[in-house]
Motif scaffolding. Structure first.
Motif, PDB file in Angstrom:
ATOM      1  N   GLU A  72       4.919   7.837   1.845  1.00  0.00           N
ATOM      2  CA  GLU A  72       3.454   8.517   1.729  1.00  0.00           C
ATOM      3  C   GLU A  72       2.753   7.933   0.670  1.00  0.00           C
ATOM      4  N   ALA A  73       3.411   7.922  -0.433  1.00  0.00           N
ATOM      5  CA  ALA A  73       2.720   7.388  -1.875  1.00  0.00           C
ATOM      6  C   ALA A  73       2.391   5.858  -1.805  1.00  0.00           C
ATOM      7  N   THR A  74       3.254   5.119  -1.174  1.00  0.00           N
ATOM      8  CA  THR A  74       3.195   3.977  -0.987  1.00  0.00           C
ATOM      9  C   THR A  74       1.918   3.170  -0.165  1.00  0.00           C
ATOM     10  N   ALA A  75       2.034   4.137   1.117  1.00  0.00           N
ATOM     11  CA  ALA A  75       0.763   3.852   1.904  1.00  0.00           C
ATOM     12  C   ALA A  75      -0.589   4.421   1.377  1.00  0.00           C
ATOM     13  N   LEU A  76      -0.620   5.338   0.620  1.00  0.00           N
ATOM     14  CA  LEU A  76      -1.672   5.687   0.101  1.00  0.00           C
ATOM     15  C   LEU A  76      -2.259   4.764  -1.183  1.00  0.00           C
ATOM     16  N   VAL A  77      -1.329   4.440  -1.673  1.00  0.00           N
ATOM     17  CA  VAL A  77      -1.704   3.307  -3.099  1.00  0.00           C
ATOM     18  C   VAL A  77      -2.177   2.172  -2.464  1.00  0.00           C
ATOM     19  N   SER A  78      -1.610   1.471  -1.255  1.00  0.00           N
ATOM     20  CA  SER A  78      -2.021   0.506  -0.212  1.00  0.00           C
ATOM     21  C   SER A  78      -3.525   0.669   0.033  1.00  0.00           C
ATOM     22  N   ARG A  79      -3.831   1.626   0.778  1.00  0.00           N
ATOM     23  CA  ARG A  79      -5.101   2.159   1.212  1.00  0.00           C
ATOM     24  C   ARG A  79      -5.911   2.291   0.221  1.00  0.00           C
ATOM     25  N   LEU A  80      -5.671   3.050  -1.020  1.00  0.00           N
ATOM     26  CA  LEU A  80      -6.641   3.180  -2.028  1.00  0.00           C
ATOM     27  C   LEU A  80      -7.225   1.939  -2.496  1.00  0.00           C
TER      28      LEU A  80
END
Length: 108
Positions: free
Chosen positions: A92-100
């Motif tokens: 979840e953190a990896t996907a969130l960082v990428s999107r942000l």
């Protein structure tokens, strides 16, 4: 406004209440329609005072700030969760960082 949690010695929220606050923040951010990121941030900030390294709370704060289009503020919280040993939090953190990062670049 969010209710003030009972406090333990040192002015930090009592441990049993930390979990309740985290669940409430998750509820108002992810399960409520429409989400209420401002309320979630108030709750998350209380939890982060007691558990600043908590991956789930850092992810939630990143999501809440992202919903408010405060992408540059959200990134450090999402990145902090990248050290999680929990594979779900890490994904979840990896996907969130990428999107942000993408949104931050698009809105400059």
């Amino acid at each position: 406004p969010a209710p003030s949690p009972p406090v333990a010695a040192g002015g930090k929220p009592a441990p049993a209440n930390i979990e309740d606050l985290q669940k409430k923040a998750q509820e108002v951010l992810l399960l409520k329609a429409p989400p209420n990121p401002e309320e979630a941030i108030k709750l998350i900030d209380v939890v982060l005072q007691a558990k600043p390294e908590d991956p789930r709370c850092n992810i939630l704060k990143g999501i809440a700030l992202g919903l408010l289009k405060r992408y540059d503020e959200a990134l450090p919280f999402a990145k902090k969760a990248l050290v999680s040993k929990n594979p779900d939090h890490l994904a979840e953190a990896t996907a969130l960082v990428s999107r942000l990062e993408t949104l931050s670049k698009e809105h400059r």
